[in-house]
Design an enzyme around this catalytic site. Structure first.
Site, mmCIF file in Angstrom:
data_model
loop_
_atom_site.group_PDB
_atom_site.id
_atom_site.type_symbol
_atom_site.label_atom_id
_atom_site.label_comp_id
_atom_site.label_asym_id
_atom_site.label_seq_id
_atom_site.Cartn_x
_atom_site.Cartn_y
_atom_site.Cartn_z
ATOM 1 N N ARG A 84 0.857 -1.182 0.000
ATOM 2 C CA ARG A 84 0.000 0.000 0.000
ATOM 3 C C ARG A 84 0.893 1.231 0.000
ATOM 4 O O ARG A 84 1.506 1.582 1.008
ATOM 5 C CB ARG A 84 -0.928 -0.012 1.223
ATOM 6 C CG ARG A 84 -1.933 -1.145 1.219
ATOM 7 C CD ARG A 84 -2.791 -1.134 -0.032
ATOM 8 N NE ARG A 84 -3.870 -2.114 0.012
ATOM 9 C CZ ARG A 84 -4.695 -2.346 -0.998
ATOM 10 N NH1 ARG A 84 -4.554 -1.682 -2.136
ATOM 11 N NH2 ARG A 84 -5.653 -3.251 -0.884
ATOM 12 N N ALA A 109 -10.763 -7.731 -0.823
ATOM 13 C CA ALA A 109 -11.653 -6.572 -0.882
ATOM 14 C C ALA A 109 -11.539 -5.911 -2.244
ATOM 15 O O ALA A 109 -10.577 -6.125 -2.983
ATOM 16 C CB ALA A 109 -11.311 -5.569 0.221
ATOM 17 N N LEU A 152 -13.446 -2.497 -4.958
ATOM 18 C CA LEU A 152 -14.348 -1.375 -5.167
ATOM 19 C C LEU A 152 -15.683 -1.819 -5.752
ATOM 20 O O LEU A 152 -15.765 -2.818 -6.463
ATOM 21 C CB LEU A 152 -13.711 -0.380 -6.140
ATOM 22 C CG LEU A 152 -12.394 0.270 -5.724
ATOM 23 C CD1 LEU A 152 -11.791 1.005 -6.903
ATOM 24 C CD2 LEU A 152 -12.618 1.215 -4.558
ATOM 25 N N GLU A 201 -14.285 -10.705 -5.824
ATOM 26 C CA GLU A 201 -13.012 -10.380 -5.186
ATOM 27 C C GLU A 201 -12.391 -11.604 -4.521
ATOM 28 O O GLU A 201 -11.164 -11.794 -4.560
ATOM 29 C CB GLU A 201 -13.200 -9.261 -4.160
ATOM 30 C CG GLU A 201 -13.603 -7.924 -4.749
ATOM 31 C CD GLU A 201 -12.571 -7.357 -5.719
ATOM 32 O OE1 GLU A 201 -11.366 -7.690 -5.580
ATOM 33 O OE2 GLU A 201 -12.960 -6.593 -6.610
ATOM 34 N N GLU A 239 -8.687 -12.602 -5.869
ATOM 35 C CA GLU A 239 -7.544 -12.415 -4.985
ATOM 36 C C GLU A 239 -7.072 -13.702 -4.320
ATOM 37 O O GLU A 239 -5.903 -13.790 -3.925
ATOM 38 C CB GLU A 239 -7.864 -11.359 -3.916
ATOM 39 C CG GLU A 239 -8.102 -9.971 -4.497
ATOM 40 C CD GLU A 239 -8.135 -8.883 -3.446
ATOM 41 O OE1 GLU A 239 -7.953 -9.196 -2.250
ATOM 42 O OE2 GLU A 239 -8.342 -7.718 -3.818
ATOM 43 N N PRO A 292 -15.191 8.469 8.093
ATOM 44 C CA PRO A 292 -16.279 9.403 7.782
ATOM 45 C C PRO A 292 -15.924 10.874 7.916
ATOM 46 O O PRO A 292 -16.679 11.724 7.430
ATOM 47 C CB PRO A 292 -17.379 9.005 8.780
ATOM 48 C CG PRO A 292 -16.663 8.297 9.880
ATOM 49 C CD PRO A 292 -15.512 7.595 9.245
ATOM 50 N N GLY A 293 -14.799 11.194 8.518
ATOM 51 C CA GLY A 293 -14.393 12.589 8.567
ATOM 52 C C GLY A 293 -13.669 13.043 7.311
ATOM 53 O O GLY A 293 -13.495 14.242 7.098
ATOM 54 N N GLU A 321 -1.044 -6.300 -7.825
ATOM 55 C CA GLU A 321 -1.634 -7.595 -7.467
ATOM 56 C C GLU A 321 -0.739 -8.771 -7.827
ATOM 57 O O GLU A 321 -0.963 -9.891 -7.363
ATOM 58 C CB GLU A 321 -2.994 -7.748 -8.159
ATOM 59 C CG GLU A 321 -4.036 -6.751 -7.672
ATOM 60 C CD GLU A 321 -5.352 -6.897 -8.393
ATOM 61 O OE1 GLU A 321 -5.369 -7.543 -9.459
ATOM 62 O OE2 GLU A 321 -6.361 -6.369 -7.893
#
Length: 209
Positions: free
Chosen positions: A70, A82, A84, A99, A103, A121-122, A150
């Protein structure tokens, strides 16, 4: 005194909005939002189509993990499969099944909703539905042809109890993995997984047909 502990939908007045950046999937939106004192505050946040993730649990109470690089955090993280919700109108369960196949080349016979949450959420409107998948088996056919980052995905199966220990020791940091692991641990200590919501339960944050 609060009568009921639950999240509720609410919309504060937005005086102006703009989209200064739009990428292939996500963007950045700027809203001027009316505050309770009558002033307006600027809120910048990432727009996101939503995500799904899968906690796949085998008959030995092991969780299927994938390890990926990442770039924003400069780490290779252990995570749950996971992806989108980037196919318009796609059912979240179908996306999660895809997924898991892509994966981990895995399929599952039994699916339930483990937990729904907003990832941050902020700072983003991303909503994520996390499924519990059980009765696992290897997927049929050829493996998905990975590309880009991947290509270096690793997989592992780790006992649930060990994952809980690693999370509390600060060794694992992916929020979906942490949320899913602790939610499953709580479910097993309580009413059991049979009491979880069905896989097609309503999802107000990302309605689907």
């Amino acid at each position: 005194m609060v009568d009921e502990i639950r999240d509720v939908a609410e919309q504060w007045e937005v005086r102006a909005t703009e989209l200064p950046f739009q990428g292939k999937v996500t963007g950045v939106r700027t809203d001027e939002v009316l505050m309770p004192d009558g002033s307006y505050a600027r809120r910048d946040y990432q727009t996101h189509p939503g995500s799904v993730a899968v906690l796949a649990l085998d008959e030995r109470q092991r969780v299927l993990l994938v390890r990926q690089y990442r770039h924003p955090v400069r780490q290779r993280l252990w995570e749950l499969p996971a992806g989108l919700l980037d196919v318009p109108g796609e059912n979240p369960l179908h996306a999660a099944q895809r997924e898991l196949y892509e994966e981990a080349h895995c399929k599952a016979e039994t699916w339930r909703v483990l937990v729904d949450f907003y990832t941050s959420p902020g700072g983003t409107d991303e909503a994520l539905r996390l499924f519990l998948a059980t009765d696992l088996a290897e997927a049929a056919g050829e493996r998905y042809e990975a590309q880009g980052e991947e290509l270096q995905i690793q997989t592992a199966r780790v006992p649930l109890t060990q994952l809980v220990e690693l999370i509390l020791a600060g060794e694992l940091h992916n929020p979906t993995l942490i949320t899913g692991t602790l939610a499953l641990h709580a479910a097993l200590a309580g009413a059991g997984t049979a009491a979880l919501r069905p896989a097609d339960a309503p999802w107000p944050a990302r309605p689907f047909s």
